[in-house]
Design an enzyme around this catalytic site. Structure first.
Site, PDB file in Angstrom:
ATOM      1  N   GLU A  50       0.867  -1.179  -0.009  1.00 18.99           N
ATOM      2  CA  GLU A  50       0.119  -0.101  -0.023  1.00 18.99           C
ATOM      3  C   GLU A  50       0.877   1.248  -0.185  1.00 18.99           C
ATOM      4  OE1 GLU A  50      -3.028   0.593   3.301  1.00 18.99           O
ATOM      5  OE2 GLU A  50      -3.878   2.216   2.066  1.00 18.99           O
ATOM      6  N   CYS A 246      -6.448   1.113   2.563  1.00 20.98           N
ATOM      7  CA  CYS A 246      -7.364   2.158   2.561  1.00 20.98           C
ATOM      8  C   CYS A 246      -7.143   3.266   1.414  1.00 20.98           C
ATOM      9  CB  CYS A 246      -7.355   2.887   3.810  1.00 20.98           C
ATOM     10  SG  CYS A 246      -8.164   2.218   5.141  1.00 20.98           S
ATOM     11  N   ASN A 377     -11.812  -2.938  -0.122  1.00 22.10           N
ATOM     12  CA  ASN A 377     -10.883  -3.188   0.703  1.00 22.10           C
ATOM     13  C   ASN A 377     -11.427  -3.673   1.897  1.00 22.10           C
ATOM     14  OD1 ASN A 377      -8.281  -3.163   2.097  1.00 22.10           O
ATOM     15  ND2 ASN A 377      -8.613  -1.229   2.856  1.00 22.10           N
ATOM     16  N   GLU A 378     -11.550  -2.699   3.120  1.00 20.87           N
ATOM     17  CA  GLU A 378     -11.877  -3.285   4.275  1.00 20.87           C
ATOM     18  C   GLU A 378     -13.342  -2.510   4.584  1.00 20.87           C
ATOM     19  OE1 GLU A 378      -9.868  -1.198   7.921  1.00 20.87           O
ATOM     20  OE2 GLU A 378      -8.789  -3.082   8.008  1.00 20.87           O
TER      21      GLU A 378
HETATM   22  O1  AHR Z   1      -2.244  -1.377   6.792  1.00 26.88           O
HETATM   23  C1  AHR Z   1      -2.777  -0.143   7.201  1.00 26.88           C
HETATM   24  C2  AHR Z   1      -4.256  -0.066   6.929  1.00 26.88           C
HETATM   25  O2  AHR Z   1      -5.087  -0.835   7.752  1.00 26.88           O
HETATM   26  C3  AHR Z   1      -4.945  -0.550   5.685  1.00 26.88           C
HETATM   27  O3  AHR Z   1      -4.923   0.539   4.678  1.00 26.88           O
HETATM   28  C4  AHR Z   1      -6.175  -0.762   5.948  1.00 26.88           C
HETATM   29  O4  AHR Z   1      -6.705  -1.789   4.920  1.00 26.88           O
HETATM   30  C5  AHR Z   1      -6.485  -1.152   7.460  1.00 26.88           C
HETATM   31  O5  AHR Z   1      -7.032  -0.834   8.094  1.00 26.88           O
END
Ligand code: AHR
Length: 661
Positions: A50, A246, A377-378
């Site tokens: 990321e 994110c 993603n999350e």
């Molecule tokens: O790894 C850091 C962050 O943690 C990532 O961007 C996100 O997916 C998670 O909340």
């Protein structure tokens, strides 16, 4: 009862006590070599990339000039204007947003009013790392105004401001043109800078001011930082997940990651703010933007270079739910789905398809052989699953072979997680992403997490995990040996359950020591140096020793999940005919494991052992001591089908034994 009988009873009781005590502590560990169970996925251990902590711009992407096209919110960010006069008209930022919406700004240098010489200096990403005798490739786009006569002189400087290399360029003509020059540096310095002198009279417009070292990964122009790629390649990762995280979601939908804006000519990849720029008040990073010089083509190329399956994660019409929580209305979701379909064509389509043609034009006519795709993603809640299902339908209809990745939100338990587990029963992802950013003891206590998972339920992608020495997002978190050792203990549980757990990756991957937002991270670097943390070596040992099938390894018929502080998993590697053991001793005492192999075949006489250890649970690797905690190799003799490795206190050992067939 006479004295003699009493004495005999006491003697017998004493003997019984000692025999049973020895039996308790010296139970053999049995490895069943003859009955491998489930297969281990070839792509099980991977990496998560990321653009956080300056991982892309200022990190893996080897561009040395920050804000090369003056597109940051404050367009002079990163640049110092060196002029004796206070007149600001010598260096003005122009905006041609209608003509060039993707790269609207450029700088105009005007040498009038008696100024004969004028310079601007770029300080890179918290300095520029320059190396003695290394080649540097400078380029600049320029348009010289009519009647002007300007020469550009480029100087690489050390941190004292002394010149270490340079070149001269003589621009000509009103047409925007790219000018290039290369030179060597006479010195190394971690905090160098680049000064550009303008001499003469008149005006010149400049844009895309760039400096790359000659020693990028594979020597590619617009390339990646070789030492960082090497660290990744050494892990032999099964997959690389990109671009996050994110960053995929963006603070709002406008700022989401849009892969189509990251391919093609680098001049037309629109720079946007990095969502980590303002995320943490305690780690504000006002100079953090995304130039997308490292874009989707380069990610696919990187995956291919390091032999990892590419795993892109796409926005599913939802911005970060911790931030704006903005969603694309369901009736407006089609362009998001189309982006996913087009990405598959970009990666795999023939060169005569619309998107395959762009890939071919970028220099890769062959398919990138994309197999995996993450949707969101999350994300969490009903909004996510009502969007996911639409992606699943459209992608499976057109590309049934694509393995989809869905998710469970930010936590490995709790309401959001439980909701996701229920919703997923009606869906068909290949794997489901679970995230755990927890304390080290959570990792040790959860080595059994998957032992009782429904074997008919979804398969797991442990897509983001890292033990937090303090608490999640604490700036005090450090990559301590306790964290890494606890992850190793947990990972034996992932491996033991490889019939349920298909993919795993530690997160985040990279951090610049002067520009991070989130800690802990797997690999740290400054402008010249880099090192793998203890966690990195744990990941590397698992990935380099993954095996192809799970073997049972038990003590008193039970898996080792913390008895006497011991955790273990075992695998067989059909390709090399080896048994691979992973033994984690989280106890403060050294202990000898008595291992018995149940094998109908003969075994080699020598086992290879790699040990990662430290007596100090707070120990960390650093730029100064990059391999303080790193694997040490040795050999250990078998006695027939028995092996008794000494397991140091707080250690992680990987042992490989040949099966002689
Ligand atoms: O790894 C850091 C962050 O943690 C990532 O961007 C996100 O997916 C998670 O909340």
């Amino acid at each position: 009862m006479n004295y003699r009988i009493k004495f005999q009873i006491l003697l017998f009781a004493g003997l019984f006590f000692w025999v049973s005590l020895i039996a308790q502590t010296k139970q053999p560990i049995i490895v069943d070599v003859d009955k491998p169970s489930a297969a281990i996925q070839p792509a099980m251990w991977g990496i998560f990339f990321e653009d956080i902590n300056f991982a892309a711009d200022g990190g893996l992407y080897d561009e040395m000039v920050k804000n090369r096209s003056f597109e940051f919110y404050k367009p002079r960010t990163g640049w110092k204007v060196d002029v004796a006069s206070k007149d600001s008209s010598h260096f003005v930022i122009h905006n041609r947003k209608d003509e060039n919406p993707d790269n609207p700004r450029f700088a105009r240098v005007t040498l009038e009013q008696g100024i004969k010489k004028f310079s601007i200096t770029n300080y890179g990403f918290r300095g520029m790392g320059i190396k003695q005798n290394n080649k540097y490739n400078f380029s600049i786009k320029a348009s010289l105004h009519e009647g002007s006569n300007i020469t550009i002189k480029v100087e690489l400087l050390n941190q004292k401001g002394e010149k270490t290399g340079g070149a001269e360029i003589v621009p000509g003509g009103k047409e925007w043109k790219k000018y290039t020059a290369s030179f060597l540096s006479s010195e190394s310095d971690n905090k160098g800078s680049l000064r550009i002198w303008f001499k003469g009279s008149g005006s010149i417009d400049i844009d895309m001011v760039s400096l790359f070292p000659g020693d990028t990964w594979k020597g590619r122009p617009n390339g990646l930082r070789a030492d960082l790629v090497q660290l990744l390649a050494d892990m032999k990762p099964g997959f690389i997940r990109f671009p996050g995280g994110c960053i995929v979601e963006g603070y709002n939908l406008d700022l989401r990651y849009q892969w189509k804006k990251t391919i093609g000519d680098i001049d037309s990849r629109k720079t946007i703010i990095n969502r980590w720029n303002t995320e943490f008040a305690h780690r504000l990073t006002p100079d953090y933007y995304q130039s997308f010089g490292l874009g989707f083509f380069e990610y696919f190329q990187l995956a291919e270079d390091i032999g990892a399956e590419p795993l892109p994660i796409l926005n599913c019409g939802m911005a970060c739910q911790f931030n704006s929580a903005e969603v694309a209305d369901l009736v407006e979701i089609d362009p998001y789905i189309q982006d996913a379909l087009d990405l598959i064509e970009f990666a795999n389509g023939a060169p005569d398809t619309k998107w395959g043609k762009i890939r071919a034009q970028m220099g890769h006519p062959a398919s990138f052989n994309l197999k995996y795709l993450g949707i969101g993603n999350e994300q969490w809640g009903p909004q996510y699953f009502e969007r996911y299902v639409l992606f699943e339908k459209a992608i499976k209809e057109r590309y049934p072979y694509i393995r989809l990745v869905s998710g469970t939100g930010p936590s490995p338990d709790g309401d959001l997680f439980n909701y996701a587990q229920k919703a997923l029963k009606d869906l068909h992802p290949y794997v489901v992403d679970e995230h755990y950013y927890r304390l080290p003891e959570w990792f040790r206590n959860n080595a059994t997490r998957y032992d009782n998972y429904d074997r008919n339920g979804y398969k797991v992608f442990a897509g983001e995990y890292a033990a937090q020495s303090n608490y999640t997002v604490s700036p005090e978190n450090r990559n301590t040996w306790e964290c890494a050792l606890s992850e190793a203990a947990f990972m034996t549980g992932l491996e033991r359950n490889a019939d349920v757990v298909y993919m795993c990756s530690y997160a985040p991957l990279f951090a610049h020591v002067d520009a991070w937002q989130w800690t802990p991270d797997l690999i740290w670097f400054d402008n010249l140096r880099s090192f793998g943390t203890a966690d990195y070596y744990v990941q590397k040992l698992f990935s380099n020793n993954k095996g192809t099938e799970i073997l049972s390894i038990v003590m008193e018929d039970k898996p080792l999940t913390g008895q006497n502080g011991l955790y273990a998993s075992a695998a067989f590697d059909k390709d090399s005919n080896e048994i691979i053991l992973k033994l984690v001793n989280t106890s403060q005492k050294a202990q000898t494991a008595d291992i018995v192999f149940k094998s109908s075949e003969k075994l080699g006489t020598l086992a290879k052992m790699e040990v990662l250890k430290s007596e100090d649970l707070n120990m960390v690797n650093s730029l100064e001591k990059p391999t303080l905690i790193s694997p040490v190799e040795s050999e250990i003799a078998l006695k027939g089908k028995n092996l008794s490795p000494a397991l140091a206190e707080y250690s992680f050992s990987v042992i490989r034994i040949k099966v002689l067939k």
